[in-house]
Design an enzyme around this catalytic site. Structure first.
Site, PDB file in Angstrom:
ATOM      1  N   HIS A   1       0.817  -1.217   0.000  1.00 37.66           N
ATOM      2  CA  HIS A   1       0.000   0.000   0.000  1.00 37.66           C
ATOM      3  C   HIS A   1       0.842   1.255   0.000  1.00 37.66           C
ATOM      4  CE1 HIS A   1       0.657   0.852   4.320  1.00 37.66           C
ATOM      5  NE2 HIS A   1       0.492  -0.453   4.534  1.00 37.66           N
TER       6      HIS A   1
ATOM      7  N   CYS B   1       3.341  -4.766   6.667  1.00 34.24           N
ATOM      8  CA  CYS B   1       2.924  -4.428   5.312  1.00 34.24           C
ATOM      9  C   CYS B   1       4.094  -3.847   4.516  1.00 34.24           C
ATOM     10  CB  CYS B   1       1.783  -3.429   5.336  1.00 34.24           C
ATOM     11  SG  CYS B   1       0.207  -4.131   5.893  1.00 34.24           S
TER      12      CYS B   1
END
Length: 195
Positions: free
Chosen positions: A155, A171
């Protein structure tokens, strides 16, 4: 070594590398993207983490994403023996994740719902609507294994100064303009290898 010799060697090296790396322009963005991107903090970028098209040496099929957590680089394999390289931030040692997954979902300016274990560690984190202040940034690719959400994402970020570091809770973070570029290239079902 004399100054002139160092300059000549540096220039020759730059010319040789120019054949291996090709800087790429930023993708076109919508008016909403432009407005929201303008509200995200800016950060100096180390050239080692810049987006480049380069020769593919992965041996993977086109459409595959490879994340090298040690180098803090993400590679997207293109047809014709090329790949796109992007600088990333990765999970710190306590939260790093490795493995193989698939992109099962893609979202623009996604809402953020921190997992329960993150809320236990950091009670101050809250669900956040998509937008410039959202930690997931401009785009998110949701990683699944065997049909189950891993809770790990590739992301964007509202902290671009952390690209190149091991700072996340697992992440893979990218500069917003880079995650938009990747998002536009990646198909649902794409293979993702994080090593």
């Amino acid at each position: 070594m004399p100054y002139l010799s160092r300059v000549v060697i540096a220039a020759a090296t730059a010319i040789l590398l120019a054949g291996c790396y090709t800087a790429t322009p930023d993708p076109e963005v919508s008016s909403r993207d432009a407005e929201w991107l303008a509200q995200v903090p800016k950060a100096e970028q180390d050239p080692i983490y810049a987006r480049y098209m380069m020769k593919d040496d992965t041996g993977e099929e086109p459409g595959t994403i490879i994340v090298d957590t040690k180098a803090r680089q993400l590679y997207y394999v293109l047809p014709g023996g090329k790949m796109m390289r992007y600088g990333v931030a990765v999970g710190n040692e306590a939260f790093g994740w490795t493995g193989t997954a698939v992109v099962q979902r893609k979202a623009e300016w996604p809402d953020w719902h921190p997992p329960a274990e993150m809320k236990q560690r950091w009670p101050h984190v809250r669900d956040t609507k998509g937008g410039p202040g959202n930690p997931l940034g401009a785009r998110a690719l949701y990683l699944y294994q065997n049909g189950k959400d891993t809770l790990y994402r590739i992301h964007g970020t509202n902290e671009p100064e952390k690209i190149g570091r091991a700072e996340s809770s697992g992440c893979i973070r990218m500069r917003n303009i880079d995650v938009i570029d990747l998002y536009n290239r990646v198909q649902s079902g794409a293979k993702v290898i994080v090593k």
